[in-house]
Scaffold this motif. Structure first.
Motif, PDB file in Angstrom:
ATOM      1  N   GLN A  44       0.836  -1.199   0.000  1.00 62.55           N
ATOM      2  CA  GLN A  44       0.000   0.000   0.000  1.00 62.55           C
ATOM      3  C   GLN A  44       0.876   1.255   0.000  1.00 62.55           C
ATOM      4  O   GLN A  44       0.630   2.207  -0.758  1.00 62.55           O
ATOM      5  N   ASN A  47       2.701   1.730  -3.320  1.00 65.02           N
ATOM      6  CA  ASN A  47       1.850   2.221  -4.409  1.00 65.02           C
ATOM      7  C   ASN A  47       1.810   3.742  -4.488  1.00 65.02           C
ATOM      8  O   ASN A  47       1.446   4.295  -5.522  1.00 65.02           O
ATOM      9  N   VAL A  99     -10.392  -2.215 -10.786  1.00 69.74           N
ATOM     10  CA  VAL A  99     -11.088  -1.800  -9.570  1.00 69.74           C
ATOM     11  C   VAL A  99     -12.534  -1.558  -9.970  1.00 69.74           C
ATOM     12  O   VAL A  99     -12.802  -0.701 -10.827  1.00 69.74           O
ATOM     13  N   ARG A 106      -2.320   1.703 -11.134  1.00 71.73           N
ATOM     14  CA  ARG A 106      -1.892   1.477  -9.757  1.00 71.73           C
ATOM     15  C   ARG A 106      -0.769   0.449  -9.785  1.00 71.73           C
ATOM     16  O   ARG A 106      -0.731  -0.428 -10.652  1.00 71.73           O
ATOM     17  N   SER A 110      -5.447  -3.901  -5.940  1.00 71.17           N
ATOM     18  CA  SER A 110      -6.082  -3.543  -4.666  1.00 71.17           C
ATOM     19  C   SER A 110      -6.222  -4.736  -3.736  1.00 71.17           C
ATOM     20  O   SER A 110      -6.201  -4.580  -2.511  1.00 71.17           O
ATOM     21  N   TRP A 111      -6.355  -5.962  -4.300  1.00 73.14           N
ATOM     22  CA  TRP A 111      -6.525  -7.134  -3.440  1.00 73.14           C
ATOM     23  C   TRP A 111      -5.229  -7.530  -2.737  1.00 73.14           C
ATOM     24  O   TRP A 111      -5.223  -8.402  -1.864  1.00 73.14           O
ATOM     25  N   THR A 113      -3.325  -5.068  -1.206  1.00 80.13           N
ATOM     26  CA  THR A 113      -2.942  -3.947  -0.345  1.00 80.13           C
ATOM     27  C   THR A 113      -3.856  -3.857   0.873  1.00 80.13           C
ATOM     28  O   THR A 113      -5.056  -4.099   0.775  1.00 80.13           O
ATOM     29  N   PRO A 117      -8.251  -0.326  -1.113  1.00 83.99           N
ATOM     30  CA  PRO A 117      -7.626  -0.046  -2.402  1.00 83.99           C
ATOM     31  C   PRO A 117      -6.547   1.028  -2.358  1.00 83.99           C
ATOM     32  O   PRO A 117      -5.489   0.880  -2.932  1.00 83.99           O
ATOM     33  N   GLN A 118      -6.812   2.158  -1.676  1.00 85.77           N
ATOM     34  CA  GLN A 118      -5.851   3.268  -1.704  1.00 85.77           C
ATOM     35  C   GLN A 118      -6.033   4.125  -0.452  1.00 85.77           C
ATOM     36  O   GLN A 118      -6.893   4.997  -0.397  1.00 85.77           O
TER      37      GLN A 118
END
Length: 247
Positions: A44, A47, A99, A106, A110-111, A113, A117-118
């Protein structure tokens, strides 16, 4: 394992072997949870700027590794991973991933982190909290191993281990697994791997993490000079995390 019978006298009764004592098993599972959160919250944080450099500054034109997105002919993002100047299309996994059904630029998907997602600020909080769990648990393990019998009994290679290291290398290369009594203890390569991870990679990862903080310059400035700068420390930190995953 089947039970021994008169027709099969060679088969022995099944038995449960606890290779490690309870404190080691408890600390192991604490480490599993801590490392899981550290790795995914670390992605995370990564990113926020998905690139690695060597030295003190970010040389945006020549990163060692970068996860980027470039628009295709239709304007949709295409994931591009660059490693030492070589570009690879990694759309859907690295650089650009889906997403809510749509491709977005990115670094890691997302899966992979935590948390979500952010969310950089909360990702940093999770990372720092579980870093303390990792450090304190590691110190407890080191004390238990070195002050008790765990280090000598389970981790320190014996003379017989050193004499058989060549055979152990060959067995590993040929995927020959130990059987019988030999399967109840670590072989020499396993012992050396654990020693390297616990007493070299673990402390090095923590030190590199601390070295990335400007607040630690007065304490660890010598370490930054040794590795070549803050960006080098970040790259080493990332590489050691990858080695933990491989281990």
């Amino acid at each position: 394992m089947p039970e021994a019978t008169a027709a099969n006298p060679g088969l022995s009764e099944p038995r449960t072997i606890l290779r490690h004592r309870l404190p080691v098993r408890v600390m192991h599972w604490i480490n599993v949870v801590a490392m899981f959160v550290l790795l995914l919250s670390g992605l995370q944080i990564f990113n926020a700027h998905p690139a690695l450099y060597w030295g003190e500054r970010s040389h945006f034109e020549t990163p060692l590794l970068s996860l980027d997105a470039q628009p295709d002919a239709d304007g949709a993002p295409r994931g591009v991973t660059r490693v030492f100047g070589h570009a690879f299309d990694t759309t859907g996994v690295l650089g650009a991933s889906r997403v809510d059904g749509e491709l977005e630029a990115r670094g890691f998907p997302s899966w992979l982190t935590i948390p979500g997602p952010q969310w950089l600020a909360m990702g940093r909080r999770w990372h720092f909290f579980f870093a303390w769990v990792f450090v304190l648990n590691g110190l407890a393990y080191a004390a238990y191993a070195l002050l008790g019998t765990h280090f000598r009994r389970d981790l320190a290679p014996s003379r017989a281990d050193w004499r058989g290291i060549g055979r152990s290398i060959v067995d590993h290369a040929l995927l020959r697994h130990p059987r019988g009594e030999a399967a109840t203890r670590y072989n020499v390569l396993q012992k050396l791997s654990y020693l390297a991870v616990v007493f070299v990679l673990g402390p090095a990862m923590v030190l590199m993490g601390l070295a990335m903080s400007p607040r630690m310059d007065t304490v660890l400035g010598w370490l930054l000079d040794l590795v070549g700068g803050r960006q080098s420390a970040r790259t080493i930190h990332f590489a050691i995390a990858a080695l933990f995953v491989a281990f």
